[in-house]
Design an enzyme around this catalytic site. Structure first.
Site, PDB file in Angstrom:
ATOM      1  N   ASP A  47       0.404  -1.351   0.192  1.00 29.09           N
ATOM      2  CA  ASP A  47       0.020   0.005   0.067  1.00 29.09           C
ATOM      3  C   ASP A  47       0.280   0.744   0.281  1.00 29.09           C
ATOM      4  OD1 ASP A  47      -2.748  -0.779  -0.047  1.00 29.09           O
ATOM      5  OD2 ASP A  47      -2.333  -1.704   2.493  1.00 29.09           O
ATOM      6  N   ASP A 192      -9.796  -6.615  -0.889  1.00 26.11           N
ATOM      7  CA  ASP A 192      -8.252  -5.969   0.445  1.00 26.11           C
ATOM      8  C   ASP A 192      -9.239  -5.500   1.276  1.00 26.11           C
ATOM      9  OD1 ASP A 192      -6.341  -5.366   1.322  1.00 26.11           O
ATOM     10  OD2 ASP A 192      -5.983  -3.429  -0.275  1.00 26.11           O
ATOM     11  N   GLY A 214      -1.978  -9.187   5.039  1.00 23.61           N
ATOM     12  CA  GLY A 214      -1.246  -8.941   5.859  1.00 23.61           C
ATOM     13  C   GLY A 214      -1.505  -9.116   7.332  1.00 23.61           C
TER      14      GLY A 214
END
Length: 236
Positions: A47, A192, A214
């Protein structure tokens, strides 16, 4: 070029997780990269945000080149000047550059430029992606369908943190698949935001190619064990 890009798309579709590597404990980064390689996970998610489109501020494009070229580098831009940053990301080794639809700018021109970034040496063609916030009408996606390779569905809005409910998210994914029709085989669909194993299982069942995760992968500090759980659930 088109044939080569199609081959890259099909190869990357074999990756069911785009790993949010910036969530890794940096003291264990090399160890975690080795674990990912041992598990045949070759897709890293970055990101990049400048605090303008959303309050979030992250690393810049230069961080991408710090990671080995043995991985595909999947970059999601949440910035004010997407065209300029897209070029910087490609220069630093990005394989996929996903623009935020709501961030504005000349998206069509940026996608046109990304589509000119053909293979160089052993490096494959660059893929272009478009990301949509949960409340964005899907009609805004259609003008870009012929230009993009990746459609990223966000589970939460990075501008305010508002999260879509599960039913709305799953319905949205089904709608995108219907919109794509025969183009589906040439596109990658990813999801996401606030990803859990349970949610990953549900979106995968709809035909999503990969999920971005993540924090959920690195949270307990034992990436190898966590990946075993995800493998057993998602690859059964």
């Amino acid at each position: 070029m088109k044939k080569m890009k199609w081959q890259v798309i099909q190869a990357i579709k074999s990756q069911y997780i785009s790993v949010g590597i910036l969530s890794s404990n940096w003291l264990e980064l090399q160890q975690n990269l080795s674990i990912l390689q041992n598990n045949q996970l070759k897709l890293l998610h970055f990101d990049i945000a400048d605090g303008q489109f959303s309050p979030m501020f992250t690393v810049g494009a230069g961080a991408i080149k710090q990671f080995p070229d043995t991985f595909y580098k999947d970059v999601h831009l949440m910035v004010e000047n997407q065209c300029e940053l897209a070029k910087m990301c490609v220069e630093n080794g990005a394989n996929i550059v996903t623009l935020q639809l709501e961030a504005g700018g000349d998206l069509a021109a940026t996608f046109e430029w990304l589509n000119t970034q053909s293979a160089v040496g052993e490096r494959p063609p660059v893929l272009g992606g478009i990301s949509l916030c949960p409340d964005t009408d899907l009609s805004h996606l259609e003008p870009y369908l012929d230009q993009v390779d990746v459609i990223q569905v966000l589970t939460l809005d990075p501008r305010n943190g508002e999260k879509a409910d599960e039913f709305s998210l799953l319905t949205r994914i089904k709608s995108i698949i219907n919109i794509l029709g025969t183009k589906r085989q040439d596109k990658i669909i990813s999801v996401d935001g606030a990803m859990t194993l349970d949610l990953a299982t549900k979106v995968q069942a709809l035909g999503v190619d990969w999920v971005v995760s993540g924090s959920a992968l690195f949270a307990d500090g034992n990436l190898d064990n966590t990946l075993k759980k995800w493998h057993s659930q998602l690859l059964q």
